[in-house]
Design an enzyme around this catalytic site. Sequence first.
Site, PDB file in Angstrom:
ATOM      1  N   ASP A 179       0.856  -1.111   0.000  1.00  0.00           N
ATOM      2  CA  ASP A 179       0.000   0.000   0.000  1.00  0.00           C
ATOM      3  C   ASP A 179       0.912   1.183   0.000  1.00  0.00           C
ATOM      4  OD1 ASP A 179      -2.917  -0.658   0.686  1.00  0.00           O
ATOM      5  OD2 ASP A 179      -2.500  -1.399  -0.012  1.00  0.00           O
ATOM      6  N   THR A 180       1.314   2.297  -0.948  1.00  0.00           N
ATOM      7  CA  THR A 180       2.339   3.098  -1.620  1.00  0.00           C
ATOM      8  C   THR A 180       1.876   4.535  -1.772  1.00  0.00           C
ATOM      9  OG1 THR A 180       3.043   1.166  -2.844  1.00  0.00           O
ATOM     10  CG2 THR A 180       3.622   3.294  -3.790  1.00  0.00           C
ATOM     11  N   THR A 181       2.844   5.476  -1.701  1.00  0.00           N
ATOM     12  CA  THR A 181       2.516   6.863  -2.022  1.00  0.00           C
ATOM     13  C   THR A 181       3.440   7.348  -3.117  1.00  0.00           C
ATOM     14  OG1 THR A 181       1.899   9.013  -1.084  1.00  0.00           O
ATOM     15  CG2 THR A 181       4.016   8.119  -0.385  1.00  0.00           C
ATOM     16  N   SER A 231       7.047   3.472  -0.140  1.00  0.00           N
ATOM     17  CA  SER A 231       5.976   2.574   0.275  1.00  0.00           C
ATOM     18  C   SER A 231       6.367   1.685   1.441  1.00  0.00           C
ATOM     19  CB  SER A 231       5.574   1.695  -0.910  1.00  0.00           C
ATOM     20  OG  SER A 231       4.643   0.711  -0.537  1.00  0.00           O
TER      21      SER A 231
END
Length: 589
Positions: A400-402, A419
């Site tokens: 689950d990453t930005t 991430s």
Amino acid sequence: MRRRTFLAALPAAAAAAATPAFASSRAENPNRNRPDVGPGDRIDGATWAGRSAAWGVHGAAATAHPLATLAAIDILKAGGSAVDAAIAANAVLGYGEPIACGIGGDCFVLLWDPKTKKVVGLNGSGRSPRGLSLETVRQRATPKGTIPSHGAISVSVPGAVDAWWALHQRYGRLPWKDLLQPAIRYCEEGAPVIQNTAFYVEASNRNFSRNTAIEEIENFKKVWVADGKTPREGEIFKNPGLGRTYRLIAEGGGRAFYEGEIADTIERYFKRIGGWMTKADLAAHKTEWVEPRSVDYRGVDVWGLPPNSQGLATLQMLAMLNEFDVKEMGFQSAAAIHHGVEAKRLAFEDRARFYADPAFYKAPIDWLLSKEYARERAKLILPDRIQPKVAHGQAPSRGDTTYFTTADKDGIMVSIIQSNYRGMGSGLMPDGLGFMFQDRGELFSLTDGHPNLYAPGKRPFQTIIPGFATQGGQPLLSFGVMGGDMQPQGQTQIISNIVDFGLGLQEAGDSPRWHHDGGSEPTGEDLGQPGVLNLETGVPAKTQAELAKIGWQIKPAPGGYGGYQAIQRWPGRYAAATEMRKDGVALAY
């Protein structure tokens, strides 16, 4: 934090006025999910776009959190470089968006260097613990023969802080300690929780609480469930432990994470819970500058990072789509989507077979990106039906990453993705440090002979990929789409939206997306063929009906279409965009 605590911090009049507005944004509001209600009407631009791009001449930033974007702009205005701004933004994101990123995770970067006039690549991914054997990992495998998604078995060395340090050593202008001050302030003083963070922290709490593979979750609960519940949207949240960790890094430099008090604490923590990470593992970590690769998509050079990332998947998909007249097929048409999905299926079979740590396996990159191979694979795409089963190509014999982006007045453009991976990370937070470790180790294979087979001191296959595009040897676009295997699929759709269909920067991201699930994974898992096609509700009904007629099993997947940020370079100015799927802001000045 309890609701009454939040309201007590406001002036009396403001607290009274806040109650109805705050309540209306809560998840239990029956008006939130109305399929019969569409977006409002824009007077200009695409009717389905959530906003227009932000424009400026001196610099720009686009992140998934408003406070991170503001921190980046403040750093730029103080004379910092785009790299300084990106580091400041990432630190704030680690506080405000821990459901996607943090200093317990990895980091990859594509950067336009105006001095060399080149796209530069950086691999900030960590390796598995050297004391964790393949035999031990196999003993703890899931019934499917894969590595568990959470717990110490899934933890690899976090690479983010050393990536920041390497970037700053080469491109930084402001003092290192100044870059972490905005994040430290928010950690210590608190700030309101944004909607996506509130939603996913609550989901993570549920998942961690019922997952017996996680050695301990009390540290997570101390930080995020202190009052017996996770914070709601708009409530003030503080993380003093993370603030103290940031202070140690600010004062000691980037290596302070790997060779000092923080590393000692991490080693003691894993000894306490029966894990494998050691101070020696942390001290051995080094970021690597790597050579990015590119393909020409109708006159635009699109860049990606080589393995162990999945950056080549975007390039392979675009190379195949080069063989078709996508523009003629039509925007949001069944033909355009069908060809894109089939290109994805073919590219991902190669991804599952050939992408791995280059220190252990030399992938046939030149062959994978060759025009000849793209033509060969494109011939497998049938215009009116699905290939029932696709496989990887046969390489020539040999071995689950930005997401966020910044740009400055001197022309540096930073495309950066960072991430913790799935579900906030491993579930493990070291004692008192305020951050969670990533679970990237889940992405190793346990299949003998596979290039991505687990080994001590090896980097796992990585899903996180920044994007970049140039045209005529000049920077054009710094962009990314976060979200696991959605990233190459989303990047390909963004490029096609801009190049094939002439959409603007904001419109290209707000356009409805597709997301295909299925096929072979780099972990050795087979998700089945031909898989499932997830479509956002904005895809035209006619298109959905035609795709179903071709044979696609269609499902919606709310939240599964990634998160887009972008900066486009124009002569003497920048345009910046974000999107409605996240809580971010794009600003330029």
